[in-house]
Design an enzyme around this catalytic site. Structure first.
Site, PDB file in Angstrom:
ATOM      1  N   TYR A 205     -48.584  24.562 -10.954  1.00  0.00           N
ATOM      2  CA  TYR A 205     -48.126  26.056 -12.097  1.00  0.00           C
ATOM      3  C   TYR A 205     -47.191  26.922 -11.033  1.00  0.00           C
ATOM      4  O   TYR A 205     -46.177  26.761 -11.688  1.00  0.00           O
ATOM      5  CB  TYR A 205     -49.665  26.372 -12.783  1.00  0.00           C
ATOM      6  CG  TYR A 205     -48.181  27.975 -13.351  1.00  0.00           C
ATOM      7  CD1 TYR A 205     -47.876  26.864 -14.350  1.00  0.00           C
ATOM      8  CD2 TYR A 205     -48.460  28.814 -13.231  1.00  0.00           C
ATOM      9  CE1 TYR A 205     -46.988  28.899 -15.255  1.00  0.00           C
ATOM     10  CE2 TYR A 205     -48.501  30.364 -14.098  1.00  0.00           C
ATOM     11  CZ  TYR A 205     -47.752  29.762 -14.887  1.00  0.00           C
ATOM     12  OH  TYR A 205     -46.588  31.110 -16.135  1.00  0.00           O
ATOM     13  N   LYS A 209     -42.474  27.050 -10.665  1.00  0.00           N
ATOM     14  CA  LYS A 209     -42.096  28.893 -11.662  1.00  0.00           C
ATOM     15  C   LYS A 209     -41.429  28.698 -10.259  1.00  0.00           C
ATOM     16  O   LYS A 209     -40.120  29.408 -10.093  1.00  0.00           O
ATOM     17  CB  LYS A 209     -43.196  30.004 -12.099  1.00  0.00           C
ATOM     18  CG  LYS A 209     -44.156  29.390 -12.925  1.00  0.00           C
ATOM     19  CD  LYS A 209     -43.332  29.502 -13.762  1.00  0.00           C
ATOM     20  CE  LYS A 209     -43.347  29.170 -15.586  1.00  0.00           C
ATOM     21  NZ  LYS A 209     -43.064  29.593 -16.440  1.00  0.00           N
ATOM     22  N   THR A 242     -50.537  35.588 -24.920  1.00  0.00           N
ATOM     23  CA  THR A 242     -50.428  34.304 -25.319  1.00  0.00           C
ATOM     24  C   THR A 242     -50.964  32.810 -25.037  1.00  0.00           C
ATOM     25  O   THR A 242     -52.647  32.994 -24.546  1.00  0.00           O
ATOM     26  CB  THR A 242     -48.965  33.862 -25.250  1.00  0.00           C
ATOM     27  OG1 THR A 242     -48.900  33.321 -23.654  1.00  0.00           O
ATOM     28  CG2 THR A 242     -48.198  35.526 -25.467  1.00  0.00           C
TER      29      THR A 242
END
Length: 324
Positions: A205, A209, A242
């Site tokens: 991850y 990014k 989220t």
């Protein structure tokens, strides 16, 4: 050695998260300034069916934009479009399917969009996933690398000519890449972008990014040197409540729930920085920025490595079948 290769990315990522939470604990959330109307402008928002993507699409439509929501859930997409169109009098929204884990689907999306013969003024590469167990896409790429970065790299390049022709001096087209503070923990091994040697979802991850930030700076340099009226910026929304956190470990999920209700930002608050980058007068003609909480912020030292930027660009072109 294997343990360290898994443990170090995990610790780095959670350290980034703690720093962000401390910042959010003691600093006010970015307050959106008044934004100019955007009537006649067209935007694409990936992952716009829910969460920050939906809030971004809704706000842009309220400013008068024609917003294309790109996502892989047709039912969610239809509901999002219906809700936005009921609320907005000036702008409008529509949904076009895309599966960002498939390069074929990205190409099909671009074809469908081009069939509309629309201009393109804003591209927001918002969609993302986090901490997914080891998986490969149909193209054989590591899941985070493909969905968060590589598909957006292809999408942007395939729409670049439209963005160039739609922008003009004093009214630039804008590309916004959804970054994250975890990029500070990111490392890139160009010989193992799919992390086959040792897999760490935390490392994967963070790498995806960091790749987005490197891509942001390199693309802006190319556009500026070519004299095109297109700006590219990376935005960091902070920690937002989220579905992105659904893949946390059980213990982390339990710890997150009480913290999120107090310290995490809402999807609308998280979306505000993307909307600001896409529509604010202050951002006209401004590119190569890393925006956090409405401020231009220094990204990681590694993200400014021009040699690494160029090498990643070349490698990415090879992986998606574009000419460097």
């Amino acid at each position: 050695m294997w343990l360290l290769s898994v443990l170090i990315p995990l610790l780095r990522l959670y350290l980034c998260g703690i720093k962000v939470l401390l910042y959010q604990m003691f600093n006010r959330t970015f307050e959106m300034p008044g934004l100019p109307k955007q009537k006649g402008r067209v935007a694409i928002v990936t992952g716009g069916t829910r969460g920050m993507g939906f809030e971004t699409a809704r706000h842009l439509a309220s400013l008068g934009m024609h917003v294309i929501i790109a996502g892989n859930e047709p039912e969610e997409g239809a509901a999002a479009v219906r809700r936005i169109n009921e609320e907005c009098n000036e702008g409008k929204a529509e949904f076009i399917f895309v599966d960002l884990t498939s390069l074929k689907s990205v190409r099909h999306f671009v074809q469908k969009f081009r069939e509309r013969s629309l201009p393109l003024h804003v591209l927001i590469n918002n969609a993302g996933t986090m901490l997914v167990p080891e998986r490969r896409t149909e193209d054989g790429f590591e899941f985070h690398f493909s969905l968060n970065y590589l598909s957006h790299f292809l999408l942007t390049n395939m729409l670049l000519d439209l963005l160039k022709t739609s922008g003009r001096q004093g009214r630039c087209s804008r590309i916004i890449n959804m970054a994250s503070a975890t990029h500070y923990a990111g490392e890139i091994n160009l010989e193992d972008l799919n992390r086959k040697a040792v897999y760490s979802s935390h490392g994967a991850y963070s790498q995806s990014k960091l790749a987005l930030v490197l891509f942001t700076y390199y693309l802006q340099e190319q556009l500026t040197s070519g004299g095109f009226s297109v700006t590219v910026n990376a935005v960091d929304p902070g920690m937002v409540d989220t579905a992105l956190y659904d893949n946390l470990w059980t213990l982390a999920q339990m710890m997150k729930k009480p913290v999120a209700s107090i310290l995490f930002r809402t999807p609308a608050e998280g979306a505000s920085i993307s909307v600001y980058a896409a529509a604010a007068s202050e951002m006209e003609g401004v590119g190569s920025c890393y925006l956090y909480n409405g401020q231009k912020t220094q990204s990681s030292d590694l993200s400014y490595d021009s040699e690494l930027q160029a090498k990643l660009w070349k490698k990415s072109c090879e992986l998606v079948g574009l000419q460097a």
